[in-house]
Design a protein around this motif. Structure first.
Motif, PDB file in Angstrom:
ATOM      1  N   ASN B 308      34.511 -30.873  33.695  1.00  0.00           N
ATOM      2  CA  ASN B 308      35.684 -31.726  33.475  1.00  0.00           C
ATOM      3  C   ASN B 308      36.022 -32.600  34.674  1.00  0.00           C
ATOM      4  O   ASN B 308      36.967 -33.396  34.602  1.00  0.00           O
ATOM      5  CB  ASN B 308      36.908 -30.862  33.136  1.00  0.00           C
ATOM      6  CG  ASN B 308      36.893 -30.405  31.690  1.00  0.00           C
ATOM      7  OD1 ASN B 308      36.480 -31.151  30.808  1.00  0.00           O
ATOM      8  ND2 ASN B 308      37.343 -29.187  31.455  1.00  0.00           N
ATOM      9  N   SER B 309      35.301 -32.470  35.758  1.00  0.00           N
ATOM     10  CA  SER B 309      35.645 -33.239  36.949  1.00  0.00           C
ATOM     11  C   SER B 309      35.298 -34.714  36.767  1.00  0.00           C
ATOM     12  O   SER B 309      34.126 -35.077  36.597  1.00  0.00           O
ATOM     13  CB  SER B 309      34.877 -32.707  38.160  1.00  0.00           C
ATOM     14  OG  SER B 309      34.842 -33.692  39.184  1.00  0.00           O
ATOM     15  N   ARG B 325      30.206 -33.323  45.193  1.00  0.00           N
ATOM     16  CA  ARG B 325      31.273 -33.263  44.196  1.00  0.00           C
ATOM     17  C   ARG B 325      31.182 -31.987  43.361  1.00  0.00           C
ATOM     18  O   ARG B 325      32.184 -31.494  42.870  1.00  0.00           O
ATOM     19  CB  ARG B 325      31.221 -34.505  43.301  1.00  0.00           C
ATOM     20  CG  ARG B 325      31.582 -35.772  44.073  1.00  0.00           C
ATOM     21  CD  ARG B 325      31.625 -36.999  43.170  1.00  0.00           C
ATOM     22  NE  ARG B 325      31.870 -38.209  43.949  1.00  0.00           N
ATOM     23  CZ  ARG B 325      31.862 -39.434  43.442  1.00  0.00           C
ATOM     24  NH1 ARG B 325      31.615 -39.624  42.151  1.00  0.00           N
ATOM     25  NH2 ARG B 325      32.105 -40.470  44.213  1.00  0.00           N
ATOM     26  N   VAL B 327      30.224 -29.160  44.695  1.00  0.00           N
ATOM     27  CA  VAL B 327      30.861 -28.227  45.641  1.00  0.00           C
ATOM     28  C   VAL B 327      32.379 -28.323  45.519  1.00  0.00           C
ATOM     29  O   VAL B 327      33.089 -27.309  45.443  1.00  0.00           O
ATOM     30  CB  VAL B 327      30.423 -28.554  47.087  1.00  0.00           C
ATOM     31  CG1 VAL B 327      31.260 -27.765  48.087  1.00  0.00           C
ATOM     32  CG2 VAL B 327      28.939 -28.272  47.290  1.00  0.00           C
ATOM     33  N   MET B 328      32.888 -29.533  45.481  1.00  0.00           N
ATOM     34  CA  MET B 328      34.329 -29.748  45.340  1.00  0.00           C
ATOM     35  C   MET B 328      34.856 -29.072  44.084  1.00  0.00           C
ATOM     36  O   MET B 328      35.874 -28.375  44.107  1.00  0.00           O
ATOM     37  CB  MET B 328      34.601 -31.257  45.321  1.00  0.00           C
ATOM     38  CG  MET B 328      36.027 -31.705  45.079  1.00  0.00           C
ATOM     39  SD  MET B 328      36.585 -31.691  43.345  1.00  0.00           S
ATOM     40  CE  MET B 328      35.448 -32.877  42.597  1.00  0.00           C
ATOM     41  N   ILE B 330      33.639 -26.644  42.298  1.00  0.00           N
ATOM     42  CA  ILE B 330      33.604 -25.183  42.415  1.00  0.00           C
ATOM     43  C   ILE B 330      34.780 -24.721  43.267  1.00  0.00           C
ATOM     44  O   ILE B 330      35.494 -23.778  42.921  1.00  0.00           O
ATOM     45  CB  ILE B 330      32.268 -24.722  43.043  1.00  0.00           C
ATOM     46  CG1 ILE B 330      31.112 -25.039  42.094  1.00  0.00           C
ATOM     47  CG2 ILE B 330      32.312 -23.233  43.397  1.00  0.00           C
ATOM     48  CD1 ILE B 330      29.744 -24.982  42.757  1.00  0.00           C
ATOM     49  N   GLY B 331      34.991 -25.421  44.347  1.00  0.00           N
ATOM     50  CA  GLY B 331      36.059 -25.025  45.265  1.00  0.00           C
ATOM     51  C   GLY B 331      37.437 -25.064  44.652  1.00  0.00           C
ATOM     52  O   GLY B 331      38.293 -24.233  44.947  1.00  0.00           O
ATOM     53  N   LYS B 332      37.674 -26.021  43.764  1.00  0.00           N
ATOM     54  CA  LYS B 332      39.016 -26.198  43.209  1.00  0.00           C
ATOM     55  C   LYS B 332      39.252 -25.338  41.963  1.00  0.00           C
ATOM     56  O   LYS B 332      40.376 -25.285  41.474  1.00  0.00           O
ATOM     57  CB  LYS B 332      39.260 -27.659  42.849  1.00  0.00           C
ATOM     58  CG  LYS B 332      38.556 -28.128  41.584  1.00  0.00           C
ATOM     59  CD  LYS B 332      39.115 -29.447  41.026  1.00  0.00           C
ATOM     60  CE  LYS B 332      38.380 -29.835  39.753  1.00  0.00           C
ATOM     61  NZ  LYS B 332      39.040 -30.905  38.991  1.00  0.00           N
ATOM     62  N   GLY B 334      39.535 -22.303  41.160  1.00  0.00           N
ATOM     63  CA  GLY B 334      40.401 -21.132  41.175  1.00  0.00           C
ATOM     64  C   GLY B 334      39.630 -19.826  41.045  1.00  0.00           C
ATOM     65  O   GLY B 334      40.157 -18.761  41.344  1.00  0.00           O
ATOM     66  N   ALA B 335      38.385 -19.904  40.578  1.00  0.00           N
ATOM     67  CA  ALA B 335      37.561 -18.694  40.479  1.00  0.00           C
ATOM     68  C   ALA B 335      36.899 -18.414  41.828  1.00  0.00           C
ATOM     69  O   ALA B 335      36.778 -19.291  42.673  1.00  0.00           O
ATOM     70  CB  ALA B 335      36.502 -18.870  39.387  1.00  0.00           C
ATOM     71  N   ASP B 336      36.441 -17.166  41.990  1.00  0.00           N
ATOM     72  CA  ASP B 336      35.871 -16.758  43.274  1.00  0.00           C
ATOM     73  C   ASP B 336      34.600 -17.534  43.620  1.00  0.00           C
ATOM     74  O   ASP B 336      33.749 -17.759  42.763  1.00  0.00           O
ATOM     75  CB  ASP B 336      35.520 -15.261  43.239  1.00  0.00           C
ATOM     76  CG  ASP B 336      36.646 -14.415  43.813  1.00  0.00           C
ATOM     77  OD1 ASP B 336      37.635 -14.994  44.303  1.00  0.00           O
ATOM     78  OD2 ASP B 336      36.531 -13.184  43.761  1.00  0.00           O
ATOM     79  N   ARG B 339      31.400 -20.105  50.101  1.00  0.00           N
ATOM     80  CA  ARG B 339      30.608 -21.271  50.486  1.00  0.00           C
ATOM     81  C   ARG B 339      29.196 -20.893  50.919  1.00  0.00           C
ATOM     82  O   ARG B 339      28.226 -21.564  50.563  1.00  0.00           O
ATOM     83  CB  ARG B 339      31.320 -21.992  51.643  1.00  0.00           C
ATOM     84  CG  ARG B 339      30.679 -23.283  52.070  1.00  0.00           C
ATOM     85  CD  ARG B 339      31.235 -23.759  53.394  1.00  0.00           C
ATOM     86  NE  ARG B 339      30.864 -22.820  54.464  1.00  0.00           N
ATOM     87  CZ  ARG B 339      31.254 -22.923  55.720  1.00  0.00           C
ATOM     88  NH1 ARG B 339      32.057 -23.900  56.087  1.00  0.00           N
ATOM     89  NH2 ARG B 339      30.866 -22.046  56.627  1.00  0.00           N
ATOM     90  N   ASP B 340      29.059 -19.812  51.666  1.00  0.00           N
ATOM     91  CA  ASP B 340      27.764 -19.494  52.272  1.00  0.00           C
ATOM     92  C   ASP B 340      26.805 -18.762  51.329  1.00  0.00           C
ATOM     93  O   ASP B 340      25.650 -18.552  51.673  1.00  0.00           O
ATOM     94  CB  ASP B 340      27.972 -18.687  53.548  1.00  0.00           C
ATOM     95  CG  ASP B 340      28.714 -19.506  54.600  1.00  0.00           C
ATOM     96  OD1 ASP B 340      28.646 -20.755  54.524  1.00  0.00           O
ATOM     97  OD2 ASP B 340      29.383 -18.919  55.454  1.00  0.00           O
ATOM     98  N   LEU B 342      26.669 -19.711  47.876  1.00  0.00           N
ATOM     99  CA  LEU B 342      26.422 -20.672  46.793  1.00  0.00           C
ATOM    100  C   LEU B 342      25.036 -21.271  46.865  1.00  0.00           C
ATOM    101  O   LEU B 342      24.557 -21.604  47.942  1.00  0.00           O
ATOM    102  CB  LEU B 342      27.344 -21.878  47.012  1.00  0.00           C
ATOM    103  CG  LEU B 342      28.632 -22.040  46.249  1.00  0.00           C
ATOM    104  CD1 LEU B 342      29.252 -23.363  46.693  1.00  0.00           C
ATOM    105  CD2 LEU B 342      28.381 -22.033  44.784  1.00  0.00           C
ATOM    106  N   GLY B 355      25.557 -22.518  52.240  1.00  0.00           N
ATOM    107  CA  GLY B 355      26.658 -23.280  52.827  1.00  0.00           C
ATOM    108  C   GLY B 355      26.314 -24.689  53.243  1.00  0.00           C
ATOM    109  O   GLY B 355      27.139 -25.359  53.874  1.00  0.00           O
TER     110      GLY B 355
END
Lengths: 408, 408
Positions: B308-309, B325, B327-328, B330-332, B334-336, B339-340, B342, B355
């Motif tokens: 949906n991004s 994007r 990465v972005m 995934i980061g936003k 809310g799920a666990d 970074r290192d 992924l 990472g």
């Protein structure tokens, strides 16, 4: 790419005149991180005693500088503080190299300014996943420190721009006990803008005196009703940082000052609205007022569901008073709604009520509202006392053009 | 508007050959609800004993026909059933008038077909908030009933299109105990497509025998991994309806039949993917495979956050292997995520791991993946066993063009 984009039609006519913040000096410079022929780095140095508060993105993939800033908040403020920001590279998802870049920059700033490393805050904004050429930044620090000046806020605002089409600044002055306290802030942000985190890069400075804990509490409270209530595209940056620094140089303690809070809120709202006005491709500034929800939190859920709906945003771009899409966005939000109690207005035009189009609504009245640059959508749920106002922009061809090409 | 849009470049070459479903007859006709010069209404009539299952939008502002269908599910199946669908008007947010329209249509279908009103299911798709001219539909019912035919699935699929650029059908045949069971389905859907609700209008028919409770359980289970895993624009319709009807006319009881379940799932996946392939403005079909999440639910949260991004979708439109994007997103979500731990691949090209960008990644390899019509993004969280696959399309200028003009 930022340089070649036309200035947003929703931009203010010019950068505002900002007051000097006692205890703050800044300088902007050109490090050539990515952009050529423009400034891309800024240094702010603050006097001993400056308290620093911050809110940051809750992204799980947040950047190395964000992690470093978060760790440093709340430290001893006796020695003053510095902020160094670069544009063109976000130093996000750059592994351990990213942390090394932050550490090296902080060490260099500490060395040249004489401040402890624990009081050096950094931020980076731009492309994700590429190594930050921190040597280019470090090479500029002496010049930046030599050039520090109390009147460089506009140059600093320009240096931190990426896809922004205008530099963003706002200020307020309040008189408390006969003494003047000044607040001035700068911001960057245009895409990858979503609320419920901190947001973008925002730096607000005041010469008021306020202990760090109180400063942080005030920042967090006001952030929830300003920056956390805006959205351009529902996408949340890995670098969002909002910092508020109180130099105390006015000598005025603003603890429990309602005037100061109001002035600070005005500055934060102004800056947050400027970010929306510079939303990528934006041609309409949209305020969404939700009332009558079960709670303020549910009002916000409805407001953001409308504000983030691609179908609502494209209808606004097309100047189509398509209130059916507002109904859709309320219905999907997950928050409580009752079709037959809802009312929807565009500006002062009542569009829908009692589960259907309002009997007096005329399509031409709705259409006239949509031709405006600034549009207000009012939704009353008819369920309770919950309210929230959120701000967004439309979704246009220019957003696609910017983001199908630009590597951010 | 649907008529004038070019056929999606992701469309199948032609409508598939669908098997005859014993116990099912259909007819399409032109009621002139909104569109002129094309069919816009379809009637399906099924034999006595047909069991009917359905899943529907969870929208709080769902339409009058959706509410009516939900109320009728699970009723006595001895008398058979009928489905009447119109396009051009969704009869959503039309107040009590909307309920009256549904009741009058059901009464007329019952009168002409001889079926009880409780077994008449309706759906409407198109513009929200305008009164449904149900008299125009009722005027066609006798002709529709007279024209019922076992081979009219393609005509029915065409009659329910709105902004769709191609009619959608899929089928499967399985042999169980030496007997053939057939499944055939049709769907419409192109915009206002988001998961976690039912979705769009989808009608699947089989001549298998299955009690209603078992039919409903099977539909709900498979919906969660097909239609509830697609998204075009994150916006959820007020009219989403998915119905599965088992006429039993094959005489084959498929209770606990794994072959039947697999065949049904294949039909549902095929139809759901066709909806994505006809996503408004779509030029790329994107499969997002999430593995290694803490749970299947968290895998879906990550998958949908990417799907949906707007920034991910515009990057795909621009054929930009912009993994930052991803990465972005995934980061936003809310799920666990860590970074290192992924890793991210585009097709078979490992892009990012530990990472940061993968040491062997070459931008030209990622770019080559993005030139394809069908793109796979694989994300491994490295945290657990949770998996989910979701499907979406890119976000293009054509989406803006369609939705800044079209009143849906």
């Amino acid at each position: 790419m930022g340089d070649s984009l036309p200035r947003s039609p929703l931009a203010p006519s010019s950068f505002p005149q900002l007051p000097v913040i006692k205890g703050l000096r800044l300088c902007a410079g050109a490090a050539g991180v990515k952009y050529q022929g423009r400034n891309d780095v800024m240094l702010a140095v603050m006097d001993p005693g400056t308290t620093v508060a911050g809110t940051f993105t809750r992204s799980k993939t947040r950047s190395a500088p964000v992690r470093d800033c978060q760790a440093k908040l709340g430290g001893d403020s006796s020695a003053g503080a510095a902020i160094l920001v670069n544009s063109g590279n976000s130093n996000a998802f750059t592994g351990h190299y990213g942390q090394t870049s932050v550490a090296e920059i902080c060490a260099a700033v500490a060395d040249i300014t004489g401040l402890p490393e624990a009081r050096i805050f950094t931020a980076s904004t731009g492309v994700i996943g590429e190594p930050l050429p921190h040597d280019r930044i470090i090479a500029q620090i002496k010049d930046l420190n030599d050039g520090l000046d109390a009147t460089a806020l506009e140059a600093a605002a320009e240096a931190i721009m990426t896809t922004d089409t205008f530099a963003k600044g706002a200020s307020a002055e309040v008189t408390i006990g006969g003494e003047t306290v000044s607040i001035a802030g700068i911001a960057k942000g245009s895409g990858m803008i979503a609320p419920d985190m901190a947001t973008m890069l925002v730096y607000i400075f005041t010469d008021a005196q306020l202990p760090q804990a109180a400063l942080q509490a005030e920042l967090s409270r006001l952030c929830d009703r300003s920056f956390n209530c805006i959205t351009v595209d529902s996408d949340t940056s890995t670098s969002d940082s909002l910092m508020l620094c109180a130099t105390g140089a006015s000598g005025v303690d603003v603890s429990d000052s309602a005037e100061f809070s109001q002035a600070l809120e005005a500055v934060m709202l102004d800056l947050s609205h400027q970010v929306v006005r510079d939303g990528e491709g934006a041609t309409k500034f949209v305020e969404i007022q939700i009332t009558g929800a079960v709670s303020d939190a549910e009002a916000k859920t409805h407001g953001l569901s409308i504000a983030n709906s691609p179908l609502v945003k494209t209808a606004i771009a097309g100047e189509d008073p398509n209130w059916g899409r507002v109904v859709m966005a309320i219905g999907k939000s997950g928050a409580d709604a009752d079709r037959d109690l809802l009312s929807i207005s565009f500006g002062d035009v009542l569009v829908a009520e009692k589960g259907w189009v309002s009997p007096n609504y005329r399509e031409e009245d709705g259409a006239a509202q949509m031709t405006r640059d600034e549009i207000t959508i009012k939704v009353d749920l008819g369920l309770g006392d919950g309210t929230c106002t959120v701000w967004t922009c439309d979704l246009t061809h220019q957003y696609i053009t910017i983001n199908a090409d630009y590597r951010s």
